[in-house]
Design a protein around this motif. Structure first.
Motif, PDB file in Angstrom:
ATOM      1  N   GLY A 153     -39.604 -25.774  -1.430  1.00 38.20           N
ATOM      2  CA  GLY A 153     -39.003 -26.432  -2.688  1.00 38.20           C
ATOM      3  C   GLY A 153     -38.386 -25.659  -3.184  1.00 38.20           C
ATOM      4  N   CYS A 154     -38.672 -24.285  -3.412  1.00 36.34           N
ATOM      5  CA  CYS A 154     -38.436 -23.373  -4.675  1.00 36.34           C
ATOM      6  C   CYS A 154     -38.250 -22.352  -3.973  1.00 36.34           C
ATOM      7  N   MET A 155     -37.241 -21.548  -4.712  1.00 38.17           N
ATOM      8  CA  MET A 155     -37.603 -19.922  -4.221  1.00 38.17           C
ATOM      9  C   MET A 155     -37.522 -19.081  -5.037  1.00 38.17           C
ATOM     10  N   GLY A 156     -37.935 -17.978  -4.912  1.00 37.69           N
ATOM     11  CA  GLY A 156     -37.781 -17.015  -6.158  1.00 37.69           C
ATOM     12  C   GLY A 156     -38.172 -15.209  -5.861  1.00 37.69           C
ATOM     13  N   TRP A 157     -38.025 -14.634  -7.290  1.00 34.52           N
ATOM     14  CA  TRP A 157     -37.943 -13.259  -7.220  1.00 34.52           C
ATOM     15  C   TRP A 157     -38.392 -12.708  -7.886  1.00 34.52           C
ATOM     16  N   PHE A 158     -39.774 -11.989  -7.687  1.00 29.11           N
ATOM     17  CA  PHE A 158     -40.561 -11.308  -8.498  1.00 29.11           C
ATOM     18  C   PHE A 158     -40.790  -9.669  -8.973  1.00 29.11           C
ATOM     19  N   ARG A 159     -40.690  -8.995  -9.335  1.00 27.81           N
ATOM     20  CA  ARG A 159     -41.176  -7.547  -9.349  1.00 27.81           C
ATOM     21  C   ARG A 159     -42.417  -7.390 -10.011  1.00 27.81           C
ATOM     22  N   GLN A 160     -42.374  -6.172  -9.003  1.00 27.94           N
ATOM     23  CA  GLN A 160     -43.914  -5.388  -9.737  1.00 27.94           C
ATOM     24  C   GLN A 160     -43.368  -3.803 -10.271  1.00 27.94           C
ATOM     25  N   ALA A 161     -43.810  -3.264 -11.193  1.00 30.25           N
ATOM     26  CA  ALA A 161     -44.062  -1.478 -11.385  1.00 30.25           C
ATOM     27  C   ALA A 161     -44.883  -1.178 -11.769  1.00 30.25           C
ATOM     28  N   PRO A 162     -45.243   0.451 -10.446  1.00 31.50           N
ATOM     29  CA  PRO A 162     -46.689   0.795 -10.758  1.00 31.50           C
ATOM     30  C   PRO A 162     -47.312   0.876 -12.390  1.00 31.50           C
ATOM     31  N   GLU A 218     -47.507  -5.307 -14.427  1.00 27.11           N
ATOM     32  CA  GLU A 218     -48.779  -6.684 -14.034  1.00 27.11           C
ATOM     33  C   GLU A 218     -47.052  -7.392 -13.272  1.00 27.11           C
ATOM     34  N   ARG A 219     -47.251  -8.345 -12.256  1.00 24.22           N
ATOM     35  CA  ARG A 219     -46.018  -9.140 -11.002  1.00 24.22           C
ATOM     36  C   ARG A 219     -45.646  -9.844 -12.820  1.00 24.22           C
ATOM     37  N   GLU A 220     -44.345  -9.711 -12.106  1.00 27.99           N
ATOM     38  CA  GLU A 220     -42.685  -9.801 -13.200  1.00 27.99           C
ATOM     39  C   GLU A 220     -42.276 -11.273 -12.504  1.00 27.99           C
ATOM     40  N   ALA A 221     -41.788 -12.287 -13.079  1.00 25.94           N
ATOM     41  CA  ALA A 221     -41.356 -13.409 -12.289  1.00 25.94           C
ATOM     42  C   ALA A 221     -39.778 -12.944 -13.198  1.00 25.94           C
ATOM     43  N   VAL A 222     -38.959 -13.448 -11.588  1.00 28.09           N
ATOM     44  CA  VAL A 222     -38.002 -12.206 -12.399  1.00 28.09           C
ATOM     45  C   VAL A 222     -36.439 -14.145 -13.048  1.00 28.09           C
TER      46      VAL A 222
END
Length: 132
Positions: free
Chosen positions: A32-41, A44-48
């Motif tokens: 239904g939906c796609m998304g990009w997340f990111r996580q730096a050392p 916390e994981r962040e929604a982009v």
């Protein structure tokens, strides 16, 4: 089972651009939906960014609005994240993810921010390093 394969990470100087790609094994009938997340050392994981695949509607985290663009090639089952004016703080491992059902890009970004475990499928991650 949907498989997601990412590519396009790398190293770039601040102010530069990169484009990430994420190809799904099933798109039309499984997502239904796609998304990009990111996580730096150490962070916390962040929604982009999110995209509602049926209509192409998108939404973004405030931290990337105006600099990042999420798009799709529906025929190729691929989602892109064009990143421009990159900053040192954009350095992270970037993950694409998919959710089977969603009510739109705005709702999807909210889920990504608050309940990311609802995303059913995840890519392996691709590293983005921005040097200052």
């Amino acid at each position: 089972q949907v498989q997601l394969v990412e590519s396009g990470g790398g190293s770039v100087q601040a102010g530069g651009s990169l484009r990430l790609s994420c190809t799904a094994s099933q798109y039309k009938h499984g997502i239904g939906c796609m998304g990009w997340f990111r996580q730096a050392p150490g962070k916390e994981r962040e929604a982009v960014a999110s995209i509602y695949t049926a209509a192409g509607a998108t939404d973004y985290a405030d931290s990337v609005k105006g600099r990042f663009t999420i798009s799709q090639d529906y025929a190729k089952s691929t989602v892109f994240l064009q990143m421009s004016s990159l900053k040192y703080e954009d350095s992270a491992t970037y993950y694409c993810a998919a959710i089977t059902r969603c009510a739109g890009a705005v709702q999807a970004l909210h889920v990504m921010t608050n309940q990311y475990s609802q995303y059913n499928y995840w890519g392996q991650g691709t590293q983005v390093t921005v040097s200052s």
